[in-house]
Scaffold this motif. Structure first.
Motif, PDB file in Angstrom:
ATOM      1  N   HIS A  21      -7.531  -8.690 -12.028  1.00 33.88           N
ATOM      2  CA  HIS A  21      -6.479  -8.326 -11.072  1.00 33.88           C
ATOM      3  C   HIS A  21      -6.874  -7.098 -10.261  1.00 33.88           C
ATOM      4  N   SER A  22      -6.338  -7.008  -9.034  1.00 33.47           N
ATOM      5  CA  SER A  22      -6.742  -5.877  -8.189  1.00 33.47           C
ATOM      6  C   SER A  22      -5.735  -4.726  -8.214  1.00 33.47           C
ATOM      7  N   GLY A  23      -4.494  -4.981  -8.705  1.00 31.76           N
ATOM      8  CA  GLY A  23      -3.541  -3.878  -8.850  1.00 31.76           C
ATOM      9  C   GLY A  23      -2.452  -3.810  -7.788  1.00 31.76           C
ATOM     10  N   ILE A  24      -2.155  -4.945  -7.160  1.00 29.23           N
ATOM     11  CA  ILE A  24      -1.174  -4.953  -6.063  1.00 29.23           C
ATOM     12  C   ILE A  24       0.266  -4.803  -6.562  1.00 29.23           C
ATOM     13  N   TYR A  25       0.577  -5.468  -7.685  1.00 32.12           N
ATOM     14  CA  TYR A  25       1.990  -5.669  -8.035  1.00 32.12           C
ATOM     15  C   TYR A  25       2.686  -4.454  -8.615  1.00 32.12           C
ATOM     16  N   TYR A  26       1.939  -3.526  -9.179  1.00 31.96           N
ATOM     17  CA  TYR A  26       2.550  -2.595 -10.127  1.00 31.96           C
ATOM     18  C   TYR A  26       3.146  -1.381  -9.433  1.00 31.96           C
ATOM     19  N   THR A  27       4.204  -0.855 -10.026  1.00 35.83           N
ATOM     20  CA  THR A  27       4.916   0.284  -9.451  1.00 35.83           C
ATOM     21  C   THR A  27       3.948   1.438  -9.191  1.00 35.83           C
ATOM     22  N   PRO A  28       3.921   1.948  -7.935  1.00 34.44           N
ATOM     23  CA  PRO A  28       3.001   3.057  -7.646  1.00 34.44           C
ATOM     24  C   PRO A  28       3.250   4.221  -8.596  1.00 34.44           C
ATOM     25  N   GLY A  29       2.156   4.788  -9.097  1.00 35.17           N
ATOM     26  CA  GLY A  29       2.288   5.907 -10.026  1.00 35.17           C
ATOM     27  C   GLY A  29       2.400   5.474 -11.477  1.00 35.17           C
ATOM     28  N   PRO A  44       9.668 -10.281   4.219  1.00 39.34           N
ATOM     29  CA  PRO A  44       9.926  -8.860   3.916  1.00 39.34           C
ATOM     30  C   PRO A  44       9.413  -8.463   2.527  1.00 39.34           C
ATOM     31  N   ARG A  45       9.584  -9.340   1.535  1.00 36.14           N
ATOM     32  CA  ARG A  45       9.087  -9.044   0.178  1.00 36.14           C
ATOM     33  C   ARG A  45       7.564  -8.967   0.167  1.00 36.14           C
ATOM     34  N   LEU A  46       6.938  -9.873   0.935  1.00 35.79           N
ATOM     35  CA  LEU A  46       5.469  -9.890   1.001  1.00 35.79           C
ATOM     36  C   LEU A  46       4.962  -8.585   1.625  1.00 35.79           C
ATOM     37  N   LYS A  47       5.634  -8.150   2.711  1.00 40.54           N
ATOM     38  CA  LYS A  47       5.195  -6.916   3.388  1.00 40.54           C
ATOM     39  C   LYS A  47       5.390  -5.696   2.480  1.00 40.54           C
ATOM     40  N   ALA A  48       6.483  -5.708   1.728  1.00 44.03           N
ATOM     41  CA  ALA A  48       6.732  -4.596   0.796  1.00 44.03           C
ATOM     42  C   ALA A  48       5.639  -4.566  -0.274  1.00 44.03           C
ATOM     43  N   LEU A  49       5.226  -5.752  -0.704  1.00 46.16           N
ATOM     44  CA  LEU A  49       4.169  -5.858  -1.722  1.00 46.16           C
ATOM     45  C   LEU A  49       2.841  -5.341  -1.164  1.00 46.16           C
ATOM     46  N   GLU A  89       2.508  -3.064   1.175  1.00 48.13           N
ATOM     47  CA  GLU A  89       2.610  -1.596   1.216  1.00 48.13           C
ATOM     48  C   GLU A  89       2.339  -1.000  -0.163  1.00 48.13           C
ATOM     49  N   ARG A  90       2.881  -1.668  -1.168  1.00 48.53           N
ATOM     50  CA  ARG A  90       2.689  -1.211  -2.539  1.00 48.53           C
ATOM     51  C   ARG A  90       1.206  -1.258  -2.909  1.00 48.53           C
ATOM     52  N   GLY A  91       0.542  -2.327  -2.524  1.00 52.70           N
ATOM     53  CA  GLY A  91      -0.899  -2.455  -2.780  1.00 52.70           C
ATOM     54  C   GLY A  91      -1.682  -1.317  -2.136  1.00 52.70           C
ATOM     55  N   LEU A  92      -1.291  -0.963  -0.888  1.00 55.96           N
ATOM     56  CA  LEU A  92      -1.968   0.144  -0.199  1.00 55.96           C
ATOM     57  C   LEU A  92      -1.726   1.459  -0.936  1.00 55.96           C
ATOM     58  N   GLN A  93      -0.484   1.669  -1.386  1.00 59.94           N
ATOM     59  CA  GLN A  93      -0.169   2.898  -2.136  1.00 59.94           C
ATOM     60  C   GLN A  93      -0.993   2.998  -3.413  1.00 59.94           C
ATOM     61  N   ASN A  94      -1.293   1.828  -4.011  1.00 56.18           N
ATOM     62  CA  ASN A  94      -2.065   1.801  -5.260  1.00 56.18           C
ATOM     63  C   ASN A  94      -3.574   1.865  -5.019  1.00 56.18           C
ATOM     64  N   ASN A  95      -3.961   2.038  -3.743  1.00 56.68           N
ATOM     65  CA  ASN A  95      -5.393   2.117  -3.381  1.00 56.68           C
ATOM     66  C   ASN A  95      -6.181   0.855  -3.718  1.00 56.68           C
ATOM     67  N   VAL A  96      -5.550  -0.293  -3.544  1.00 55.10           N
ATOM     68  CA  VAL A  96      -6.277  -1.546  -3.768  1.00 55.10           C
ATOM     69  C   VAL A  96      -7.194  -1.784  -2.566  1.00 55.10           C
ATOM     70  N   ARG A  97      -8.445  -2.085  -2.850  1.00 55.26           N
ATOM     71  CA  ARG A  97      -9.435  -2.205  -1.759  1.00 55.26           C
ATOM     72  C   ARG A  97      -9.266  -3.506  -0.983  1.00 55.26           C
ATOM     73  N   GLY A  98      -9.509  -3.395   0.347  1.00 53.30           N
ATOM     74  CA  GLY A  98      -9.723  -4.598   1.165  1.00 53.30           C
ATOM     75  C   GLY A  98      -8.517  -5.460   1.471  1.00 53.30           C
ATOM     76  N   LEU A  99      -7.281  -4.974   1.239  1.00 51.17           N
ATOM     77  CA  LEU A  99      -6.110  -5.826   1.478  1.00 51.17           C
ATOM     78  C   LEU A  99      -5.882  -6.071   2.969  1.00 51.17           C
ATOM     79  N   LYS A 100      -5.511  -7.318   3.300  1.00 49.84           N
ATOM     80  CA  LYS A 100      -5.138  -7.642   4.680  1.00 49.84           C
ATOM     81  C   LYS A 100      -3.915  -8.553   4.656  1.00 49.84           C
ATOM     82  N   LEU A 101      -3.089  -8.446   5.702  1.00 45.64           N
ATOM     83  CA  LEU A 101      -2.034  -9.450   5.894  1.00 45.64           C
ATOM     84  C   LEU A 101      -2.596 -10.492   6.852  1.00 45.64           C
TER      85      LEU A 101
END
Length: 419
Positions: free
Chosen positions: A54-62, A103-108, A110-122
């Motif tokens: 897993h790359s770490g997108i789903y989990y609560t930042p922090g 909207p849920r996908l976009k929020a997810l 953003e969460r992935g970016l906050q978690n520093n997951v590499r290479g994410l794109k919409l």
């Protein structure tokens, strides 16, 4: 058998083995043992999972999950490269099939970016088709660093590293009792230096100074045996997978996941390619009537009673009644599961799938019926409690995060036990 060790790790799953390996590398002068009730390591959750890195997108930042998953994925790839363990970085799409999921996908995202997951794109519908020709969707998160690996092979490699560094793995050693040695019994010297006695089902014992438990489905019971708190309790959920027939595997290239429903801890039905070329579909999530029951009708009266007499479970069930009934219905009827899959790949039919393997997930739950989402590490009180560290809850993505979790456990052990 009566041997003495500085630290005994209970449980030869991927977390236990990673932790033992990290500990012996940091403290080469100390004696370490791993105790495992089965005849081989990685027999339960570590050998019955989807195999996704897993790359770490789903989990609560922090949260620990977010931090350890991102670190762990990088360490996992690095480790596999070092050891020549095959993996595929096949990527993953989290696909919105309806406008209202965007909207849920976009929020997810953003969460992935906050978690520093590499290479994410919409990406939009056209790019979804380029990556997954058979998949339909209106928008997706493209996560190129998600991969797949055989975690059983990874865990066995950790075991080899541990043994090569001088560690002892004792299989067929089911821990049934832990207590403080009575000092006078075997010459006070031994009793004082190795004060914790760990016994197994056959009455054999080892002595040690400290214990770390990484027991997955049995973490609450081991905690109770050692006189520590029974909460959080483990409630087992079975996840059944379907498999695509081999001639249909061309329909799926990488991982395809739905946009998760925030009300439930499970990620929903997904398409997972495997290292052997097969494709798994699923899993569902139904209450398991046996903690290590991988078959539909596996039943253990003790485990069943344990679950149904726990008030926390009833609170969860009553809050999620319709979801639970739907999952049970889908577990019984293939056509209901295939309907879920057709939202993403309309070409899939009931004739393209077979019933596949199952896994049992150790889900930690508190007395109010809340599913604990994050990793939980705790010790106990009293003579023996102060010598034990329990890994109470290590849900997905624990396999991905295993090397990062191991570093954290080794830090914790050093601090708590002053190694």
């Amino acid at each position: 058998l009566c041997s003495t060790f500085d630290v005994a790790v209970v449980g030869a799953g991927i977390v236990g083995l990673a932790s033992a390996r990290e500990l012996i590398q940091r403290h080469p002068a100390l004696a370490f043992a791993v105790l495992e009730k089965e005849m081989e390591p990685a027999h339960h959750q570590s050998g019955h999972n989807s195999g996704v890195i897993h790359s770490g997108i789903y989990y609560t930042p922090g949260s620990l999950k977010a931090k350890l998953c991102v670190q762990g994925a990088a360490l996992c790839y690095e480790y596999c490269d070092q050891k020549g363990i095959p993996y595929k970085q096949c990527g993953k799409l989290i696909v919105a099939v309806e406008q209202e999921e965007i909207p849920r996908l976009k929020a997810l995202y953003e969460r992935g970016l906050q978690n520093n997951v590499r290479g994410l794109k919409l990406i939009g519908a056209k790019e979804i088709q380029e990556k997954e020709p058979f998949c339909r969707g209106v928008m997706a998160i493209d996560s190129p660093y998600t991969g797949i690996v055989d975690y059983k092979q990874v865990a066995q490699s950790y075991a080899e590293d541990f043994q090569a560094a001088g560690g002892t793995v004792l299989t067929d050693f089911e821990v049934t009792n832990m207590e403080m040695a009575r000092e006078s019994s075997s010459g006070s010297e031994d009793g004082l230096k190795y004060p914790v006695v760990v016994r197994n089902l056959k009455g054999e014992e080892i002595r040690c100074r400290h214990v770390v438990t990484c027991a997955g489905l049995y973490s609450d019971r081991l905690s109770e045996i050692s006189g520590c708190s029974p909460e959080p309790r483990i409630v087992p959920f079975r996840g059944d997978y379907l498999v695509l027939k081999p001639e249909k595997c061309y329909m799926v290239k990488g991982n395809i996941y739905p946009v998760p429903d925030p009300r439930f801890p499970f990620l929903g039905f997904h398409f997972t390619p495997r290292m052997d070329g097969s494709v798994w579909l699923g899993p569902n999530a139904v209450l398991a009537f046996k903690r290590e029951g991988y078959k539909l009708f596996d039943f253990s009266a003790g485990d069943f009673l344990d679950a149904v007499t726990y008030s926390g479970l009833w609170k969860l069930v009553l809050r999620n009644l319709s979801y639970g009934l739907n999952e049970m219905y889908r577990a019984c009827f293939l056509s209901a599961q295939v309907k879920q899959l057709q939202k993403f790949i309309p070409e899939v039919t009931v004739n393209d799938v077979l019933r596949g393997p199952s896994g049992v997930r150790a889900q930690a739950m508190d007395g109010d019926g809340n599913l604990l989402d994050d990793f939980v590490f705790d010790g106990g009180s009293g003579d023996i409690g102060s010598r034990i560290l329990h890994v109470r809850n290590a849900p997905s993505p624990a396999a991905t995060s295993s090397l990062a979790i191991a570093k954290m456990i080794a830090d914790e052990v050093k601090q708590r036990f002053e190694l």
